[in-house]
Design a protein around this motif. Structure first.
Motif, short mmCIF file in Angstrom:
data_model
loop_
_atom_site.label_atom_id
_atom_site.label_comp_id
_atom_site.label_asym_id
_atom_site.label_seq_id
_atom_site.Cartn_x
_atom_site.Cartn_y
_atom_site.Cartn_z
N GLY A 24 47.21 106.49 51.32
CA GLY A 24 47.73 106.67 49.31
C GLY A 24 46.91 106.38 48.82
N GLY A 25 46.73 105.01 48.83
CA GLY A 25 45.63 105.01 47.31
C GLY A 25 43.95 105.42 47.38
N ALA A 26 44.03 106.01 49.29
CA ALA A 26 42.60 106.05 49.30
C ALA A 26 42.47 108.01 48.79
N LEU A 27 43.44 108.57 49.46
CA LEU A 27 43.96 109.54 49.45
C LEU A 27 43.84 110.04 47.59
N GLY A 28 44.41 108.94 46.64
CA GLY A 28 44.52 109.91 45.60
C GLY A 28 43.28 109.25 45.18
N SER A 29 41.96 108.21 46.00
CA SER A 29 41.06 108.25 44.88
C SER A 29 40.36 109.71 44.88
N ALA A 30 40.31 109.87 46.46
CA ALA A 30 39.26 111.83 46.38
C ALA A 30 39.87 112.25 45.74
N LEU A 31 41.44 112.62 46.33
CA LEU A 31 41.54 113.83 45.38
C LEU A 31 41.71 113.75 43.62
N GLY A 32 41.68 112.54 43.18
CA GLY A 32 41.63 112.44 41.66
C GLY A 32 39.72 112.93 41.68
N GLY A 33 39.25 112.44 42.94
CA GLY A 33 37.68 113.00 41.78
C GLY A 33 37.36 114.25 41.80
N TRP A 34 37.66 114.74 43.20
CA TRP A 34 37.76 116.73 43.05
C TRP A 34 38.29 117.04 42.02
N VAL A 35 39.55 116.54 41.78
CA VAL A 35 40.31 117.36 41.29
C VAL A 35 39.55 116.96 39.86
N TYR A 36 39.30 115.93 39.24
CA TYR A 36 38.77 115.54 38.08
C TYR A 36 37.59 116.62 37.77
#
Length: 409
Positions: free
Chosen positions: A360-372
């Motif tokens: 879940g953390g790895a997915l959060g990092s990937a999604l967070g970077g893309w969304v930002y």
């Protein structure tokens, strides 16, 4: 230094002295930090080793892959192999990997070393259930909470520490310092930790297969893992994107300023021992709801002031502490429940639990970077808000019957 001989909870009353608990907490922090030292140094390392900007992200990714693999394939061995010996073996792998990273002269050598650093760092997830074995049932939450506070402090301090060391010397020295810390720690653990031989159990192959069965047949494991996957995903969104926000024109902070921000956020680790004590009193359910709500509210706080203002920065610091508090508390509350399910498979439970929320953390990092990159902090903060809310919605469907008997929730 006291030794405790334990061969299984059925034959010996477990004991966790204050000294042993403090030692394990410090060990968890030092070992966990190995996973995060390279994160703020990606630009420097990739430039020196001739990596393209697109490939630079592999430095962090390979460490995460190694850690995830270790959670699934090494941590379960704690239910099969004498625990102290296993911990020292895995730490030895970490030392070799850190040396490879320090001496790396090519991107391939560093990436292989990063993979093995992640693999060797799972020693921390063998130590946590080991501490639970040493604790009497009435104090197990407190002991696990104290140990997890050390782990969380290590995670939060790793980035600013590596940034500061590099500022005064070079990134190679970061890994040298870690090697020396691991060697000293290994000697101390070899002398101070008790032996713990698990009772006879299944073969390694059956051990691994049983983890899938546990996830399928234990509702509380599945639920707590998914709750924490959402919480850790929000944690990763925040800490992946706030450095970008702080370095943006709105705040214009330098690397040292961002390091100080991370230091402030580490204060949230105080939640772990508090959560352990709360769990021992039987208040897991209300405490879980509070932790998840706090995680969601922390992102809302960042909308209360104009970006770039002093008030906005203060609210970001408060949000970091609140989020880290909620994440730290929730992970300990979950562990307190899971470690009560059975001593004979604590390591496997911990492996499944950690691997799930680490994903879940790895997915959060990937999604967070893309969304930002596409929507700035406004869109990113709403993503971070949504993840704890998702956990709360799932939590609202939990029935008391799905929780381990013997623990009030």
């Amino acid at each position: 230094m006291s030794r405790i001989a334990t061969t299984g909870e059925a034959t010996h009353e477990p004991v966790a002295s204050g000294w042993i608990t403090l030692l394990i907490a410090a060990a968890c922090g030092l070992i966990a930090a190995n996973i995060y030292y390279a994160q703020p140094l990606v630009g420097l390392i990739s430039a020196e080793l001739g990596m393209t900007p697109g490939a630079a992200g592999l430095i962090v990714t390979m460490t995460q892959i190694g850690y995830g693999a270790g959670l699934l394939f090494l941590v379960p061995l704690g239910d099969l192999i004498e625990n102290r010996k296993l911990i020292l073996w895995v730490m030895g792998l970490a030392v070799i990997a850190l040396a490879g990273a320090m001496l790396a002269r090519s991107s391939l050598q560093f990436l292989v070393s990063a993979l093995l650093i992640g693999l060797g760092s799972v020693a921390v997830q063998i130590l946590v259930p080991f501490a639970a074995h040493l604790a009497p049932e009435a104090r197990r939450g407190r002991v696990v909470g104290n140990v997890m506070s050390g782990l969380m402090v290590g995670i939060m301090l790793a980035r600013p520490v590596s940034s500061l060391i590099t500022y005064f010397s070079s990134w190679h020295v970061v890994f040298l310092v870690s090697i020396l810390a691991m060697l000293v720690l290994g000697v101390v653990l070899a002398r101070a930790l008790p032996k713990r031989q698990p009772p006879p159990g299944p073969t390694y192959g059956r051990l691994l297969l049983s983890m899938a069965t546990m996830m399928r047949t234990m509702p509380i494991l599945r639920r707590r893992a998914l709750y924490q996957a959402c919480m850790f995903g929000a944690f990763s969104v925040f800490w992946t994107c706030t450095p970008l926000l702080l370095a943006s024109p709105a705040f214009g902070m330098t690397q040292s300023g961002i390091a100080l921000f991370a230091l402030a956020g580490a204060a949230g680790a105080v939640a772990a021992p508090i959560a352990g004590r709360v769990a021992d009193r039987g208040w897991v359910r209300p405490a879980s709801a509070f932790a998840m709500t706090l995680g969601a509210v922390s992102f809302l706080l960042t909308h209360l002031a104009e970006p770039g203002s002093g008030l906005s920065l203060g609210l970001l610091v408060f949000a970091a502490i609140a989020l880290d508090f909620g994440v730290s508390a929730n992970v300990v509350l979950g562990q307190r429940l899971l470690y009560n399910l059975g001593a004979e498979y604590r390591s496997r439970l911990n492996g499944v639990y950690m691997a799930t929320f680490f994903a879940g953390g790895a997915l959060g990092s990937a999604l967070g970077g893309w969304v930002y990159a596409h929507g700035g902090w406004t869109a990113t903060s709403w993503l971070g808000f949504a993840l704890p809310v998702l956990a709360l919605l799932y939590f609202s469907t939990e029935k008391r019957a799905s929780v381990s008997p013997g623990i009030r929730t």
